[in-house]
Write a protein that holds these residues in place. Structure first.
Motif, PDB file in Angstrom:
ATOM      1  N   GLN A  61     -21.326  26.228 -39.181  1.00 26.40           N
ATOM      2  CA  GLN A  61     -21.196  24.801 -39.488  1.00 26.40           C
ATOM      3  C   GLN A  61     -20.449  24.057 -38.387  1.00 26.40           C
ATOM      4  O   GLN A  61     -20.775  22.930 -38.060  1.00 26.40           O
ATOM      5  CB  GLN A  61     -20.490  24.602 -40.829  1.00 26.40           C
ATOM      6  CG  GLN A  61     -21.307  25.045 -42.028  1.00 26.40           C
ATOM      7  CD  GLN A  61     -22.590  24.262 -42.161  1.00 26.40           C
ATOM      8  OE1 GLN A  61     -23.599  24.579 -41.532  1.00 26.40           O
ATOM      9  NE2 GLN A  61     -22.571  23.233 -42.968  1.00 26.40           N
ATOM     10  N   VAL A  62     -19.436  24.694 -37.814  1.00 23.72           N
ATOM     11  CA  VAL A  62     -18.669  24.076 -36.725  1.00 23.72           C
ATOM     12  C   VAL A  62     -19.578  23.890 -35.516  1.00 23.72           C
ATOM     13  O   VAL A  62     -19.617  22.819 -34.898  1.00 23.72           O
ATOM     14  CB  VAL A  62     -17.432  24.920 -36.364  1.00 23.72           C
ATOM     15  CG1 VAL A  62     -16.755  24.412 -35.102  1.00 23.72           C
ATOM     16  CG2 VAL A  62     -16.451  24.953 -37.533  1.00 23.72           C
ATOM     17  N   LEU A  63     -20.322  24.922 -35.172  1.00 22.90           N
ATOM     18  CA  LEU A  63     -21.230  24.834 -34.033  1.00 22.90           C
ATOM     19  C   LEU A  63     -22.313  23.788 -34.283  1.00 22.90           C
ATOM     20  O   LEU A  63     -22.653  23.010 -33.397  1.00 22.90           O
ATOM     21  CB  LEU A  63     -21.865  26.188 -33.731  1.00 22.90           C
ATOM     22  CG  LEU A  63     -22.838  26.209 -32.554  1.00 22.90           C
ATOM     23  CD1 LEU A  63     -22.148  25.764 -31.265  1.00 22.90           C
ATOM     24  CD2 LEU A  63     -23.429  27.591 -32.380  1.00 22.90           C
ATOM     25  N   ARG A  64     -22.845  23.745 -35.487  1.00 24.38           N
ATOM     26  CA  ARG A  64     -23.874  22.759 -35.821  1.00 24.38           C
ATOM     27  C   ARG A  64     -23.334  21.331 -35.645  1.00 24.38           C
ATOM     28  O   ARG A  64     -24.025  20.472 -35.106  1.00 24.38           O
ATOM     29  CB  ARG A  64     -24.352  22.971 -37.249  1.00 24.38           C
ATOM     30  CG  ARG A  64     -25.525  22.087 -37.610  1.00 24.38           C
ATOM     31  CD  ARG A  64     -26.111  22.449 -38.931  1.00 24.38           C
ATOM     32  NE  ARG A  64     -26.688  23.778 -38.783  1.00 24.38           N
ATOM     33  CZ  ARG A  64     -26.766  24.651 -39.772  1.00 24.38           C
ATOM     34  NH1 ARG A  64     -26.340  24.357 -40.973  1.00 24.38           N
ATOM     35  NH2 ARG A  64     -27.288  25.836 -39.577  1.00 24.38           N
ATOM     36  N   ALA A  65     -22.093  21.094 -36.055  1.00 30.44           N
ATOM     37  CA  ALA A  65     -21.487  19.770 -35.894  1.00 30.44           C
ATOM     38  C   ALA A  65     -21.299  19.433 -34.412  1.00 30.44           C
ATOM     39  O   ALA A  65     -21.578  18.308 -33.983  1.00 30.44           O
ATOM     40  CB  ALA A  65     -20.154  19.714 -36.625  1.00 30.44           C
ATOM     41  N   GLN A  66     -20.844  20.409 -33.624  1.00 31.30           N
ATOM     42  CA  GLN A  66     -20.666  20.169 -32.196  1.00 31.30           C
ATOM     43  C   GLN A  66     -22.009  19.935 -31.495  1.00 31.30           C
ATOM     44  O   GLN A  66     -22.115  19.091 -30.608  1.00 31.30           O
ATOM     45  CB  GLN A  66     -19.909  21.332 -31.556  1.00 31.30           C
ATOM     46  CG  GLN A  66     -18.471  21.385 -31.990  1.00 31.30           C
ATOM     47  CD  GLN A  66     -17.706  22.549 -31.392  1.00 31.30           C
ATOM     48  OE1 GLN A  66     -18.275  23.406 -30.729  1.00 31.30           O
ATOM     49  NE2 GLN A  66     -16.412  22.579 -31.630  1.00 31.30           N
ATOM     50  N   LEU A  67     -23.017  20.668 -31.908  1.00 36.72           N
ATOM     51  CA  LEU A  67     -24.355  20.474 -31.343  1.00 36.72           C
ATOM     52  C   LEU A  67     -24.921  19.102 -31.688  1.00 36.72           C
ATOM     53  O   LEU A  67     -25.584  18.479 -30.858  1.00 36.72           O
ATOM     54  CB  LEU A  67     -25.306  21.549 -31.862  1.00 36.72           C
ATOM     55  CG  LEU A  67     -25.550  22.737 -30.964  1.00 36.72           C
ATOM     56  CD1 LEU A  67     -26.347  23.807 -31.695  1.00 36.72           C
ATOM     57  CD2 LEU A  67     -26.235  22.345 -29.689  1.00 36.72           C
TER      58      LEU A  67
END
Length: 115
Positions: free
Chosen positions: A87-93
């Motif tokens: 979820q963190v990576l998805r938000a940063q992406l």
């Protein structure tokens, strides 16, 4: 998602882009302190662009260069390698991806609709 063949990824032991900027502007320069830096060089509309990447961005580009993936597969792969929550990576992406596409770092290919 895939990375165009024209994109080059460089890993250096120094942050070179601030030094290059100082030299281009004929300003007094300072030698940078050692720091591992990832740089992506791309071409967009006949212009060369250089971008500093963080670790997960460089890892994602390196992997997608070798094996183009669907968006979700790329997120899962990168999150596992970088020891990040998906979820963190998805938000940063979500924040980074539009500008990365605009800079010519990615190509998004739509799948044909089923008949």
């Amino acid at each position: 998602m895939s990375v165009p063949e024209s994109v080059q990824l460089i890993q250096t032991d120094y942050p070179l882009l601030p030094l290059i900027t100082q030299l281009e502007q004929a300003k007094p320069y300072t030698l940078p302190t050692p720091e591992q830096t990832h740089i992506a060089i791309s071409r967009q509309q006949y212009r060369i662009k250089m971008n500093v990447l963080n670790d997960w961005q460089a890892d994602l580009l390196l992997h997608l260069r070798e094996k183009p993936l669907r968006y979700q597969e790329a997120i899962t792969y990168c999150a596992k390698r970088m020891n990040m929550e998906t979820q963190v990576l998805r938000a940063q992406l979500a924040v980074w991806l539009p500008s990365a596409i605009n800079r010519g770092l990615f190509i998004i290919q739509n799948e044909p609709a089923p008949c």
